[in-house]
Enzyme design. Structure first.
Site, PDB file in Angstrom:
ATOM      1  N   SER A  22      12.443 -44.698 -19.466  1.00  0.00           N
ATOM      2  CA  SER A  22      11.292 -43.985 -18.931  1.00  0.00           C
ATOM      3  C   SER A  22      11.280 -44.221 -17.424  1.00  0.00           C
ATOM      4  CB  SER A  22      10.008 -44.508 -19.574  1.00  0.00           C
ATOM      5  OG  SER A  22       8.903 -43.876 -18.969  1.00  0.00           O
TER       6      SER A  22
ATOM      7  N   GLY B 136      -8.246  -6.906   4.111  1.00  0.00           N
ATOM      8  CA  GLY B 136      -9.101  -6.986   5.290  1.00  0.00           C
ATOM      9  C   GLY B 136      -8.556  -7.829   6.424  1.00  0.00           C
TER      10      GLY B 136
ATOM     11  N   ARG C 204      -3.264  -1.407  -6.417  1.00  0.00           N
ATOM     12  CA  ARG C 204      -2.471  -2.636  -6.329  1.00  0.00           C
ATOM     13  C   ARG C 204      -2.902  -3.552  -7.457  1.00  0.00           C
ATOM     14  NH1 ARG C 204      -5.562  -4.379  -0.932  1.00  0.00           N
ATOM     15  NH2 ARG C 204      -7.539  -4.922  -1.847  1.00  0.00           N
TER      16      ARG C 204
ATOM     17  N   TYR D  98      10.944 -35.530 -22.386  1.00  0.00           N
ATOM     18  CA  TYR D  98       9.505 -35.297 -22.224  1.00  0.00           C
ATOM     19  C   TYR D  98       9.077 -35.734 -20.836  1.00  0.00           C
ATOM     20  CZ  TYR D  98       8.896 -40.316 -22.650  1.00  0.00           C
ATOM     21  OH  TYR D  98       8.969 -41.662 -22.418  1.00  0.00           O
TER      22      TYR D  98
ATOM     23  N   CYS E 200       7.162 -41.471 -16.564  1.00  0.00           N
ATOM     24  CA  CYS E 200       5.757 -41.849 -16.728  1.00  0.00           C
ATOM     25  C   CYS E 200       5.075 -42.077 -15.380  1.00  0.00           C
ATOM     26  CB  CYS E 200       5.624 -43.072 -17.618  1.00  0.00           C
ATOM     27  SG  CYS E 200       6.430 -44.527 -16.941  1.00  0.00           S
TER      28      CYS E 200
ATOM     29  N   MET F 141      -5.815  -7.271   8.222  1.00  0.00           N
ATOM     30  CA  MET F 141      -5.236  -6.512   9.322  1.00  0.00           C
ATOM     31  C   MET F 141      -6.079  -5.273   9.539  1.00  0.00           C
ATOM     32  SD  MET F 141      -1.239  -7.049   8.740  1.00  0.00           S
ATOM     33  CE  MET F 141      -1.358  -6.361   7.125  1.00  0.00           C
TER      34      MET F 141
ATOM     35  N   ARG G 253      -3.423   3.045   8.583  1.00  0.00           N
ATOM     36  CA  ARG G 253      -3.748   1.895   7.735  1.00  0.00           C
ATOM     37  C   ARG G 253      -2.617   0.862   7.710  1.00  0.00           C
ATOM     38  NH1 ARG G 253      -4.827   4.433   1.949  1.00  0.00           N
ATOM     39  NH2 ARG G 253      -6.141   2.577   1.754  1.00  0.00           N
TER      40      ARG G 253
ATOM     41  N   ARG H  32       3.959 -50.597 -22.791  1.00  0.00           N
ATOM     42  CA  ARG H  32       4.694 -51.372 -21.788  1.00  0.00           C
ATOM     43  C   ARG H  32       4.229 -52.817 -21.817  1.00  0.00           C
ATOM     44  NH1 ARG H  32       4.073 -49.900 -15.567  1.00  0.00           N
ATOM     45  NH2 ARG H  32       2.053 -50.894 -15.899  1.00  0.00           N
TER      46      ARG H  32
ATOM     47  N   LYS I 218       0.847  -1.195   0.000  1.00  0.00           N
ATOM     48  CA  LYS I 218       0.000   0.000   0.000  1.00  0.00           C
ATOM     49  C   LYS I 218       0.880   1.242   0.000  1.00  0.00           C
ATOM     50  CE  LYS I 218      -3.747  -0.508   2.387  1.00  0.00           C
ATOM     51  NZ  LYS I 218      -4.387  -0.812   3.684  1.00  0.00           N
TER      52      LYS I 218
ATOM     53  N   ASN J 244       7.023 -43.904  -9.440  1.00  0.00           N
ATOM     54  CA  ASN J 244       6.293 -44.450  -8.294  1.00  0.00           C
ATOM     55  C   ASN J 244       7.108 -45.576  -7.667  1.00  0.00           C
ATOM     56  OD1 ASN J 244       4.401 -42.714  -9.238  1.00  0.00           O
ATOM     57  ND2 ASN J 244       2.850 -44.247  -9.695  1.00  0.00           N
TER      58      ASN J 244
ATOM     59  N   ARG K  64      -0.471 -49.060 -20.573  1.00  0.00           N
ATOM     60  CA  ARG K  64      -0.407 -50.301 -19.798  1.00  0.00           C
ATOM     61  C   ARG K  64      -1.236 -51.341 -20.527  1.00  0.00           C
ATOM     62  NH1 ARG K  64      -2.173 -46.291 -16.801  1.00  0.00           N
ATOM     63  NH2 ARG K  64      -0.840 -45.365 -15.208  1.00  0.00           N
TER      64      ARG K  64
ATOM     65  N   HIS L 215     -16.427  -8.365   0.433  1.00  0.00           N
ATOM     66  CA  HIS L 215     -15.396  -9.216   1.027  1.00  0.00           C
ATOM     67  C   HIS L 215     -15.503 -10.656   0.535  1.00  0.00           C
ATOM     68  CE1 HIS L 215     -13.863 -11.857   4.264  1.00  0.00           C
ATOM     69  NE2 HIS L 215     -12.857 -11.010   4.227  1.00  0.00           N
TER      70      HIS L 215
END
Ligand code: ADP
Ligand code: MG
Ligand code: MG
Length: 945
Positions: free
Chosen positions: A800, A110, A345, A888, A868, A112, A101, A647, A32, A804, A591, A468
């Protein structure tokens, strides 16, 4: 002596102390404060002010009192403001009034505190009445001060003030605040003072300086208020920044009908349309507009009543937008026809508006395309592809009378949930009850934010598009409708009604933040089409162009110098089609095992598994071959021209067999009942299934290991792949099949299996008399494969990363068990910062990947590398893939647009720095000359003065 205070004309000093960048200025004097300083410099009318730095706030937090010198500097700055305005603080003849302010580096609307009209006392109030002849205005201002001082500075609940006002109005038979007279407000001043005396045991301070000191301190303290802390936690703003305090001359919007106050956005923050959106109130002050307690006027209507102020305001708003190169959220007040700007702002906006504005501004030449891409976040894209209400279902609902109200469409999106009438309940039910909640209130206040964040949607019966509720909902991407005035909310009875229709707390409604419509009950949702979102398509195209730039990665990196491509994980042709329409340029993982689960195929698969000879297996597999071929055919067709990685079979065989316990039960029942028909076959099946039991199947006979023990399955699969590819080629489709071998741990496995499979590939191409590009490669999901990548790359033409499994095996966690049993504790205790199954652990798993890539490319420089695992759709992990030289990333079709944007962000963030060309001599000389001319001109002007 530390400089704690900056005067309205000290922007240069602030820049110097902060060290140049505007960001640093914001950190020092708050967002501000920086806006006010900047506007003053640009000649925009701003009421004179001074700003106390965030550093002062931090010093206060440490010391528990004002740091040395602060108060003196405030007093000195106040003198300068007095001089500028010709008014004096505390002077009954012509009193200066100020606001105090809050304003942190990042705006926390709002969250503060702010106090208006400081400097009013019994004495100065009387003086102002004489001066202005407007007693109503003076006592309205005074009662506001006493109320705000009481609640903000002294911590007395708002209700303690609202209550007596409410009762007073009721007694007098008033409905609106505007009906209150000067005498009435003067009475309220006394009533509010009495509240303070009763609650606190002392009087409202009649010393203006005491007021100022306590207000400054209250703003400092509000940095650590619950609201502010909650908000920072939700938005990721650091708790150590502190807030600045702006002490500013009051501009009065409540001096009569030639005065007004309002807020506006330079473009529509909900849709992004290039048209100002704003609201204002005549004869009002401060937060009246935002609080949503009175019905506001649209900004356009200001034109008729105050054309001069309106024109000036429009010009200033346009100028500010150009200057900050972004949509501005401004506050203004008109005091007896004169315009004052109180804040500017970068405005908060919806995801839709973010994308539209970024694209529009780039096309207008205000920002570059790169900047446009940088402005949109992956979350924005995610939001835009979130479900929306189904159009047909909406029509049906309307016909059957379920449409109950229409309000202002404040934040787009579809929300279905159970309604709760206060923030705590909404939060509690959402968290503990694990249900979708919708928070319903007449209007919201900063104390309600936690309930809003926890809810799927927000509905208010009062307030407008800048209220608000609207602002907060937009920021958090929560669907929201405000000002649905047909809805009557009864907070006591915990219900709402529209005429006859009553909805009780806990019942379901559907809120359409896109149209502003409210329905009772649940309306079904659908996934929005991406093709219809023109701006998003444009933006993503720009993102792709960034990634396709030839030298976006420096040549010193291993591998490609272009950015990442985005591929998708897709098992079925229809998934591949969606992925393609979302912009995927390859399939990174298909898959194949689910193809075995289809009802008509499963019995053949089981027969194959149970066969005790290779011939038996082959005969069953031959019957599966045509259907597998068809699966692949559809996939190649959908991805015409793009690579498709298939795969080979991965899971352990028992997954295709009936459940052991269930079989046992069946056998026992048959024996008990004495059924003999089919008993022997069941018993044999049970024996076989028992024989397949493994104590840790995920680390057992699966992936390439299974292919070595039982090569017939993958031989059939490879034949199906190449036959389909050959058929497609004959039909004119461009195929690029890539065969992926899962779970490799040592290159010897590939040495064993790959030549057999390649022979089949060659054989099929021979039979069909056709040739096309193809590759054989390996998943990298076992740490040993990553470590020995130089060897693996002897056979594998591509890698690849199956992140997981790689994460499971690197950490030694089984994902399901970890997520259920200890991962949360680990995160809470700071042992893990993030869930490594969602975001790649760069230091461990990520470093293994990096090693594997550099080792692999030592053997095979053009090695194609992808990912993958689920991480392929996670922006942070995508950045890492870019940094280590992936070609990729591959992710679920739904995340492809997000990944395209994230890939561009990574490319821009890590683009090689180009050395700046030295300024050519001639140009440099010209510049110096130009500077001299400017200096001379400045001197001239100075002399004249
Ligand atoms: P917030 O950051 O919560 O918006 P502000 O400090 O901007 O808080 O102030 C709240 C309201 O009071 C705003 O509407 C603002 O325009 C108004 N206001 C603040 N200072 C002044 C002033 N000096 N003159 C007139 N209105 C003011
Ligand atoms: Mg405020
Ligand atoms: Mg404000």
């Amino acid at each position: 002596m530390t400089k704690w205070v900056y005067l309205f004309n000290e922007v240069k000093e602030a820049e110097k102390v902060a060290g140049g960048s505007w960001d640093a200025v914001k950190a020092l004097v708050g967002g501000k404060g920086s806006g006010l300083l900047d506007m003053t410099r640009a000649g925009v009318p701003v009421p004179p002010f001074f700003t106390v730095t965030t550093e002062a706030c931090n010093a206060y937090q440490k010391l528990g009192k004002f740091p040395a010198g602060l108060w003196d500097q405030e007093l000195k700055a106040l003198k300068a403001v007095e001089k500028q305005t010709g008014k004096k603080f505390g002077d009954p003849k012509n009193p200066l009034l100020v606001s105090c302010r809050s304003g942190a580096k990042f705006s926390m609307p709002g969250m503060m505190d702010t106090v208006l009209n400081l400097g009013l006392t019994d004495v100065t109030a009387a003086g102002m009445v004489k001066l202005t002849g407007n007693a109503r205005f003076v006592y309205d201002s005074y009662r506001r001060l006493v109320e705000m001082f009481g609640s903000v500075v002294l911590g007395i609940p708002d209700e303690s003030f609202e209550q007596p006002l409410h009762e007073y109005k009721h007694e007098k038979g008033y409905k609106l605040d505007t009906e209150m007279t000067a005498e009435d407000w003067a009475q309220m001043v006394e009533a509010f003072k009495a509240v303070i005396r009763k609650e606190k045991g002392f009087d409202f301070p009649q010393d203006p300086y005491k007021q100022l000191e306590l207000a400054t301190e209250a703003v400092f303290k509000s940095w650590n208020g619950k609201r502010a802390i909650d908000y920072r936690n939700a938005t990721g703003i650091s708790h150590t920044l502190g807030t600045a305090v702006n002490i500013q001359t009051m501009a009065f919007g409540n001096m009569g009908d030639d005065s007004a106050t309002g807020v506006a956005f330079s473009r529509n923050p909900s849709t992004g349309d290039k048209k100002m959106m704003g609201e204002f109130l005549f004869n009002a002050q401060g937060e009246d507009v935002v609080a949503g307690i009175r019905n506001t006027n649209q900004i356009e209507t200001l034109k008729d009543r105050m054309p001069k102020a309106y024109d000036e305001f429009m010009k200033i708003a346009a100028r500010l937008e150009k200057h900050y190169k972004d949509m501005q959220d401004v506050e203004f007040t008109i005091e007896r026809g004169k315009l004052w700007m109180l804040q500017t702002r970068n405005g908060k906006r919806t995801a839709q508006a973010t994308v539209k504005m970024a694209v529009d501004m780039a096309l207008e030449g205000l920002i570059t395309k790169d900047e446009a891409v940088e402005r949109v976040t992956p979350e924005n894209v995610d939001t835009l592809l979130h479900p929306q209400f189904d159009n047909e279902a909406k029509k049906d609902a309307e016909k059957s009378g379920k449409l109950i109200a229409k309000g202002v469409n404040a934040s787009p999106g579809a929300a279905v949930g159970q309604i709760y009438f206060d923030a705590d309940m909404a939060e509690k039910m959402a968290k503990e009850g694990k249900q979708d909640t919708i928070m319903v209130r007449p209007f919201t206040k900063p104390d309600d934010v936690h309930g809003m964040i926890a809810s799927k949607g927000v509905l208010t019966s009062e307030g407008g598009a800048t209220s608000h509720a609207a602002v907060v909902a937009r920021q958090f991407g929560i669907p929201c409708v405000v000002g649905a005035s047909a809805i009557k909310i009864d907070l006591e009875k915990r219900l709402m009604n529209v005429g006859e229709i009553v909805v009780k707390e806990g019942e379901w409604i559907s809120v359409d933040g896109t149209t502003g419509l409210i329905y009772v009950g649940k309306i079904p949702v659908t996934i929005p089409s991406i093709e219809e979102q023109v701006e998003l398509m444009t933006l993503l195209k720009w993102a792709d162009e960034i990634c396709a730039r030839k030298n976006i990665r420096s040549a010193t990196d291993s591998g490609p110098t272009r950015g990442l491509q985005v591929w998708a994980n897709a098992d079925y042709p229809k998934d591949a089609q969606r992925a393609r329409s979302y912009g995927a340029v390859g399939i990174g993982l298909c898959r194949t095992e689910h193809m075995f689960f289809e009802p008509e195929r499963l019995p053949i698969v089981q027969e194959m598994i149970l066969a005790d000879s290779s011939e038996g297996r082959t005969s069953a597999l031959n019957r599966l071959l045509p259907s597998q071929r068809k699966d692949f055919d559809g996939l190649f067709e959908a991805m015409d021209g793009y690579p498709v990685i298939i795969r080979l079979i991965d899971p352990p065989l028992h997954e295709f067999m009936p459940d052991e316990e269930k079989l046992l039960e069946e056998v026992v029942t048959m024996r008990v009942k004495g059924e003999t028909a089919g008993l022997k076959a069941k018993e044999d099946l049970l024996e076989s299934v028992k024989g397949m039991h493994e104590s840790n199947p995920m680390m057992g006979l699966r992936g390439v290991r299974l292919s070595i023990v039982m090569p017939e399955i993958v031989e059939m699969q490879v034949r199906a792949i190449f036959e389909a590819a050959a058929d497609c080629t004959l039909r004119g489709i461009v195929v690029k099949p890539e065969v992926m071998i899962p779970l490799t741990g040592t290159v010897k496995e590939l040495d064993w299996i790959q030549p057999r499979l390649e022979r089949i590939a060659a054989a099929v191409m021979g039979e069909k008399k056709i040739k096309f590009e193809y590759k054989f490669g390996s998943m990298i999901e076992i740490p040993r494969a990553a470590i020995t990548a130089a060897d693996v790359a002897r056979n594998a033409e591509f890698f690849s990363f199956g992140t997981n499994d790689l994460t499971q095996m690197t950490y030694g966690y089984s994902r399901d068990d970890a997520e259920r049993n200890f991962l949360i504790t680990y995160q809470e205790q700071g042992i893990l910062l993030k869930n490594p199954f969602q975001t790649i652990d760069r230091h461990g798993v990520g470093t293994l990947m990096q090693w594997a890539i550099s080792e692999g490319r030592k053997t095979r420089p053009d090695l194609e590398v992808g990912i993958c695992g689920e991480h392929g759709g996670d922006p942070d992990s995508i950045e890492w893939c870019h940094m280590i030289g992936n070609n990729y990333v591959s992710c679920s079709p739904f995340r492809v647009p997000i990944a395209r944007l994230a890939a561009a962000h990574a490319a821009l963030k890590h683009r090689p720095v180009v050395a700046k060309k030295p300024v050519a001599k001639k140009a440099a000389v010209k510049k110096v000359a130009a500077k001299k001319v400017v200096k001379k001109a400045v001197k001239k002007v100075a002399k004249k003065k």
